[in-house]
Design a protein around this motif. Structure first.
Motif, PDB file in Angstrom:
ATOM      1  N   ILE A  10      -0.032 -18.854  -8.435  1.00 47.12           N
ATOM      2  CA  ILE A  10      -0.792 -17.884  -7.663  1.00 47.12           C
ATOM      3  C   ILE A  10      -1.765 -18.606  -6.734  1.00 47.12           C
ATOM      4  CG2 ILE A  10      -0.581 -16.109  -9.441  1.00 47.12           C
ATOM      5  CD1 ILE A  10      -3.461 -16.645 -10.250  1.00 47.12           C
ATOM      6  N   GLU A  11      -2.009 -18.013  -5.559  1.00 41.67           N
ATOM      7  CA  GLU A  11      -2.919 -18.629  -4.598  1.00 41.67           C
ATOM      8  C   GLU A  11      -4.118 -17.726  -4.304  1.00 41.67           C
ATOM      9  OE1 GLU A  11      -0.900 -20.496  -1.237  1.00 41.67           O
ATOM     10  OE2 GLU A  11      -0.732 -22.192  -2.613  1.00 41.67           O
ATOM     11  N   GLU A  12      -3.923 -16.639  -3.607  1.00 38.12           N
ATOM     12  CA  GLU A  12      -5.016 -15.716  -3.329  1.00 38.12           C
ATOM     13  C   GLU A  12      -4.447 -14.399  -2.836  1.00 38.12           C
ATOM     14  OE1 GLU A  12      -7.313 -16.305   0.465  1.00 38.12           O
ATOM     15  OE2 GLU A  12      -6.464 -18.320   0.334  1.00 38.12           O
ATOM     16  N   ALA A  13      -5.314 -13.394  -2.691  1.00 37.46           N
ATOM     17  CA  ALA A  13      -4.903 -12.126  -2.115  1.00 37.46           C
ATOM     18  C   ALA A  13      -5.010 -12.231  -0.594  1.00 37.46           C
ATOM     19  CB  ALA A  13      -5.775 -10.999  -2.663  1.00 37.46           C
ATOM     20  N   SER A  14      -4.797 -11.122   0.104  1.00 35.40           N
ATOM     21  CA  SER A  14      -4.723 -11.174   1.572  1.00 35.40           C
ATOM     22  C   SER A  14      -6.013 -11.665   2.210  1.00 35.40           C
ATOM     23  CB  SER A  14      -4.376  -9.786   2.113  1.00 35.40           C
ATOM     24  OG  SER A  14      -3.133  -9.352   1.599  1.00 35.40           O
ATOM     25  N   PRO A  34      -7.449 -20.693  -8.822  1.00 31.46           N
ATOM     26  CA  PRO A  34      -6.569 -21.691  -8.196  1.00 31.46           C
ATOM     27  C   PRO A  34      -7.353 -22.752  -7.440  1.00 31.46           C
ATOM     28  CG  PRO A  34      -5.694 -19.488  -7.864  1.00 31.46           C
ATOM     29  CD  PRO A  34      -7.074 -19.321  -8.439  1.00 31.46           C
ATOM     30  N   LYS A  35      -6.933 -23.968  -7.581  1.00 30.15           N
ATOM     31  CA  LYS A  35      -7.577 -25.084  -6.894  1.00 30.15           C
ATOM     32  C   LYS A  35      -7.162 -25.079  -5.431  1.00 30.15           C
ATOM     33  CE  LYS A  35      -8.017 -30.136  -6.938  1.00 30.15           C
ATOM     34  NZ  LYS A  35      -9.484 -30.115  -6.886  1.00 30.15           N
ATOM     35  N   ALA A  36      -8.140 -25.124  -4.546  1.00 33.16           N
ATOM     36  CA  ALA A  36      -7.850 -25.148  -3.110  1.00 33.16           C
ATOM     37  C   ALA A  36      -7.253 -26.508  -2.733  1.00 33.16           C
ATOM     38  CB  ALA A  36      -9.125 -24.891  -2.308  1.00 33.16           C
ATOM     39  N   ARG A  86      -7.622 -25.110 -11.007  1.00 37.18           N
ATOM     40  CA  ARG A  86      -6.343 -25.792 -11.233  1.00 37.18           C
ATOM     41  C   ARG A  86      -5.195 -24.905 -10.788  1.00 37.18           C
ATOM     42  NH1 ARG A  86      -3.763 -23.369 -15.463  1.00 37.18           N
ATOM     43  NH2 ARG A  86      -4.960 -22.505 -17.218  1.00 37.18           N
ATOM     44  N   SER A  87      -3.991 -25.466 -10.824  1.00 35.63           N
ATOM     45  CA  SER A  87      -2.800 -24.668 -10.538  1.00 35.63           C
ATOM     46  C   SER A  87      -2.607 -23.662 -11.667  1.00 35.63           C
ATOM     47  CB  SER A  87      -1.566 -25.569 -10.416  1.00 35.63           C
ATOM     48  OG  SER A  87      -1.711 -26.468  -9.326  1.00 35.63           O
ATOM     49  N   ILE A  88      -2.355 -22.417 -11.314  1.00 37.27           N
ATOM     50  CA  ILE A  88      -2.207 -21.348 -12.308  1.00 37.27           C
ATOM     51  C   ILE A  88      -0.847 -20.687 -12.120  1.00 37.27           C
ATOM     52  CG2 ILE A  88      -3.151 -19.185 -13.178  1.00 37.27           C
ATOM     53  CD1 ILE A  88      -5.858 -20.011 -12.019  1.00 37.27           C
ATOM     54  N   GLU A  89       0.008 -20.804 -13.110  1.00 44.82           N
ATOM     55  CA  GLU A  89       1.318 -20.159 -13.021  1.00 44.82           C
ATOM     56  C   GLU A  89       1.160 -18.647 -13.097  1.00 44.82           C
ATOM     57  OE1 GLU A  89       4.451 -21.612 -15.442  1.00 44.82           O
ATOM     58  OE2 GLU A  89       3.911 -23.722 -15.189  1.00 44.82           O
ATOM     59  N   LYS A 103       0.815  -1.207   0.000  1.00 46.37           N
ATOM     60  CA  LYS A 103       0.000   0.000   0.000  1.00 46.37           C
ATOM     61  C   LYS A 103       0.851   1.260   0.000  1.00 46.37           C
ATOM     62  CE  LYS A 103      -4.200  -2.024   1.932  1.00 46.37           C
ATOM     63  NZ  LYS A 103      -5.197  -2.017   3.013  1.00 46.37           N
ATOM     64  N   ARG A 104       2.025   1.192   0.628  1.00 53.39           N
ATOM     65  CA  ARG A 104       2.939   2.326   0.599  1.00 53.39           C
ATOM     66  C   ARG A 104       3.434   2.611  -0.819  1.00 53.39           C
ATOM     67  NH1 ARG A 104       6.658   1.100   5.997  1.00 53.39           N
ATOM     68  NH2 ARG A 104       5.196   2.021   7.538  1.00 53.39           N
ATOM     69  N   LYS A 105       3.423   1.583  -1.649  1.00 57.32           N
ATOM     70  CA  LYS A 105       3.849   1.738  -3.044  1.00 57.32           C
ATOM     71  C   LYS A 105       2.670   2.077  -3.961  1.00 57.32           C
ATOM     72  CE  LYS A 105       7.590  -1.645  -2.455  1.00 57.32           C
ATOM     73  NZ  LYS A 105       8.101  -2.989  -2.867  1.00 57.32           N
ATOM     74  N   GLY A 106       1.481   2.202  -3.382  1.00 60.35           N
ATOM     75  CA  GLY A 106       0.318   2.583  -4.166  1.00 60.35           C
ATOM     76  C   GLY A 106      -0.565   1.450  -4.624  1.00 60.35           C
ATOM     77  N   PHE A 107      -0.306   0.235  -4.161  1.00 60.06           N
ATOM     78  CA  PHE A 107      -1.120  -0.917  -4.553  1.00 60.06           C
ATOM     79  C   PHE A 107      -2.270  -1.113  -3.570  1.00 60.06           C
ATOM     80  CE2 PHE A 107       3.200  -1.802  -6.100  1.00 60.06           C
ATOM     81  CZ  PHE A 107       2.943  -1.959  -7.458  1.00 60.06           C
ATOM     82  N   THR A 108      -3.316  -1.786  -4.029  1.00 57.08           N
ATOM     83  CA  THR A 108      -4.478  -2.053  -3.185  1.00 57.08           C
ATOM     84  C   THR A 108      -4.242  -3.247  -2.274  1.00 57.08           C
ATOM     85  OG1 THR A 108      -5.895  -1.293  -4.998  1.00 57.08           O
ATOM     86  CG2 THR A 108      -6.968  -2.437  -3.186  1.00 57.08           C
ATOM     87  N   ASP A 109      -3.631  -4.284  -2.823  1.00 59.52           N
ATOM     88  CA  ASP A 109      -3.484  -5.530  -2.066  1.00 59.52           C
ATOM     89  C   ASP A 109      -2.339  -6.342  -2.640  1.00 59.52           C
ATOM     90  OD1 ASP A 109      -3.947  -7.536  -0.226  1.00 59.52           O
ATOM     91  OD2 ASP A 109      -6.022  -7.905  -0.815  1.00 59.52           O
ATOM     92  N   VAL A 110      -2.101  -7.473  -1.992  1.00 61.83           N
ATOM     93  CA  VAL A 110      -1.003  -8.368  -2.357  1.00 61.83           C
ATOM     94  C   VAL A 110      -1.569  -9.668  -2.918  1.00 61.83           C
ATOM     95  CG1 VAL A 110       0.948  -9.694  -1.459  1.00 61.83           C
ATOM     96  CG2 VAL A 110       0.502  -7.394  -0.587  1.00 61.83           C
ATOM     97  N   LEU A 111      -0.932 -10.181  -3.953  1.00 60.77           N
ATOM     98  CA  LEU A 111      -1.255 -11.496  -4.499  1.00 60.77           C
ATOM     99  C   LEU A 111      -0.116 -12.434  -4.122  1.00 60.77           C
ATOM    100  CD1 LEU A 111      -2.995 -13.371  -6.213  1.00 60.77           C
ATOM    101  CD2 LEU A 111      -1.822 -12.506  -8.246  1.00 60.77           C
ATOM    102  N   TYR A 112      -0.453 -13.518  -3.416  1.00 62.50           N
ATOM    103  CA  TYR A 112       0.570 -14.413  -2.887  1.00 62.50           C
ATOM    104  C   TYR A 112       0.783 -15.623  -3.786  1.00 62.50           C
ATOM    105  CZ  TYR A 112      -0.093 -11.551   1.221  1.00 62.50           C
ATOM    106  OH  TYR A 112      -0.178 -10.468   2.065  1.00 62.50           O
ATOM    107  N   LEU A 113       2.015 -16.122  -3.754  1.00 65.02           N
ATOM    108  CA  LEU A 113       2.388 -17.309  -4.513  1.00 65.02           C
ATOM    109  C   LEU A 113       2.518 -18.507  -3.586  1.00 65.02           C
ATOM    110  CD1 LEU A 113       5.162 -15.764  -6.808  1.00 65.02           C
ATOM    111  CD2 LEU A 113       2.724 -16.037  -7.316  1.00 65.02           C
ATOM    112  N   ASP A 114       2.558 -19.702  -4.170  1.00 64.05           N
ATOM    113  CA  ASP A 114       2.701 -20.905  -3.353  1.00 64.05           C
ATOM    114  C   ASP A 114       4.082 -20.931  -2.711  1.00 64.05           C
ATOM    115  OD1 ASP A 114       4.403 -23.422  -4.821  1.00 64.05           O
ATOM    116  OD2 ASP A 114       3.880 -21.701  -6.071  1.00 64.05           O
ATOM    117  N   SER A 115       4.190 -21.572  -1.564  1.00 63.75           N
ATOM    118  CA  SER A 115       5.444 -21.567  -0.806  1.00 63.75           C
ATOM    119  C   SER A 115       6.434 -22.634  -1.252  1.00 63.75           C
ATOM    120  CB  SER A 115       5.141 -21.764   0.680  1.00 63.75           C
ATOM    121  OG  SER A 115       4.524 -23.030   0.904  1.00 63.75           O
ATOM    122  N   VAL A 116       5.991 -23.554  -2.097  1.00 64.85           N
ATOM    123  CA  VAL A 116       6.886 -24.645  -2.526  1.00 64.85           C
ATOM    124  C   VAL A 116       7.673 -24.262  -3.779  1.00 64.85           C
ATOM    125  CG1 VAL A 116       7.000 -27.045  -3.321  1.00 64.85           C
ATOM    126  CG2 VAL A 116       5.378 -26.390  -1.520  1.00 64.85           C
TER     127      VAL A 116
END
Length: 366
Positions: free
Chosen positions: A247-251, A266-268, A295-298, A229-242
């Motif tokens: 892509i997984e989901e936003a906050s 993305p498939k849960a 499904r998994s989405i790169e 948000k300090r950089k002007g974005f609304t939210d964060v999109l997170y990636l898988d940890s492996v």
């Protein structure tokens, strides 16, 4: 079972009035008291909240409505020391004819039960949960905005309220439901999201609690959100940890991509929360003739997507105007004809009663 230990901000003890007097007290609709056009999305002190308690191995008591106020907890409460807590979210809608309806509270009840099993907590039955949501909405009836002015956001909370020292389930649990009138989650009603793809911080890991609505999922993402948000974005999109590439989901919302007549999400698989709005949108998309793939989405697929949008109870269906990944900004066209707008119109129509509810999503409060 002992009565709930509740302390109001204005008095040391509370004696909850009978449900009949609560209903009659709040049955009026005094629109002049509240500026419905400038609600925003924030905490507003309403009139009543619902509370019920249970031991670790027992059933939840019937519960009761009490005046909205602070709660008293032991400093050794499981919720404070070990994060043993779950939240849910639902909304109550006032229709043009004055009727009040809640959207899919039974699904929130089932999701809380799944989360409670994961967090070693007892949980109210589905009927108890739904009844508590309905009671809270009815008791705060005067706070429900007029049709098309907002909603009453309802927050069920399940927590380990009993004292415990050492990592173990708490001996006592509190189920609490409160509500606040809210407007749009975003500052502007037509504002599109701008997402920043986070590559260092992960929202959830395999085997963790990312797939349930645990309170422990939210504080860890605040730093990444603040930086974005300090950089002007609304939210964060997170990636898988492996692999750090899917892509997984936003906050606090799920994400969708659109390619032609195919809608991707993305498939849960344990690290993504199964959103109730997400499930609703998938059903609506099928009704409108779209193919939906879970499904998994790169992350690179964001480049070829025609449209991106996010969904959540608080957010609704919100278009994404841009996604920034590795300092490259991907922009998407926003108009009244985009698919997410069609999906949102259908969803809101069902919630507001202007479109037939064929799946029994809507529960009347009376």
């Amino acid at each position: 079972m002992a009565s709930p230990n509740i302390v109001s901000s204005s008095q040391s003890s509370l004696s909850p009035p009978p449900a009949t007097s609560i209903a009659s007290t709040n049955g009026g609709y005094e629109s002049g008291e509240i500026d419905w056009d400038n609600l925003g999305f924030k905490v507003t002190k309403t009139d009543y909240m619902f509370i019920a308690k249970s031991s670790l191995d027992g059933d939840f008591e019937q519960g009761q409505l009490i005046p909205f106020g602070n709660i008293e907890l032991s400093p050794s409460a499981g919720i404070l020391n070990y994060g043993q807590g779950l939240i849910e979210g639902s909304k109550a809608y006032r229709r043009e004819d004055g009727g009040i309806f809640v959207f899919r509270p039974q699904d929130g009840a089932i999701r809380m039960q799944i989360g409670a099993e994961r967090m070693c907590m007892p949980c109210p039955a589905v009927d108890q949960f739904v009844d508590a949501v309905k009671q809270t909405a009815l008791a705060n009836k005067r706070w429900i905005p007029p049709a098309d002015k907002g909603t009453l956001y309802i927050r069920p909370l399940l927590m380990g309220s009993g004292a415990v020292l050492g990592v173990a389930p708490a001996p006592e649990y509190t189920f609490l439901v409160y509500a606040c009138p809210v407007g749009n989650y975003l500052k502007g009603a037509t504002e599109a999201l701008s997402l920043y793809v986070e590559e260092e911080v992960h929202r959830a890991v395999c085997g963790g609690a990312g797939g349930v609505k645990s309170i422990t999922n939210y504080a860890p993402v605040m730093k990444a959100m603040r930086n974005a948000k300090r950089k002007g974005f609304t939210d964060v999109l997170y990636l898988d940890s492996v692999n750090n590439k899917y892509i997984e989901e936003a906050s606090s919302s799920n994400i969708f991509l659109i390619k032609g007549k195919v809608i991707l999400t993305p498939k849960a698989s344990g690290t993504i929360l199964e959103g109730i709005t997400k499930k609703s949108v998938i059903d609506i998309a099928h009704d409108l003739g779209y193919q939906v793939e879970e499904r998994s989405i790169e992350v690179e697929e964001l480049i070829t997507a025609e449209e991106v949008f996010c969904t959540g109870t608080a957010l609704g269906v919100a278009p994404v105007g841009s996604v920034t990944y590795k300092d490259k900004r991907i922009e998407y066209k926003i108009s009244s004809e985009i698919v997410s707008q069609q999906l949102n119109t259908r969803l809101v129509g069902i919630q507001r009663g202007t479109i037939e509810d064929k799946r029994n999503w809507i529960v009347e409060v009376k």
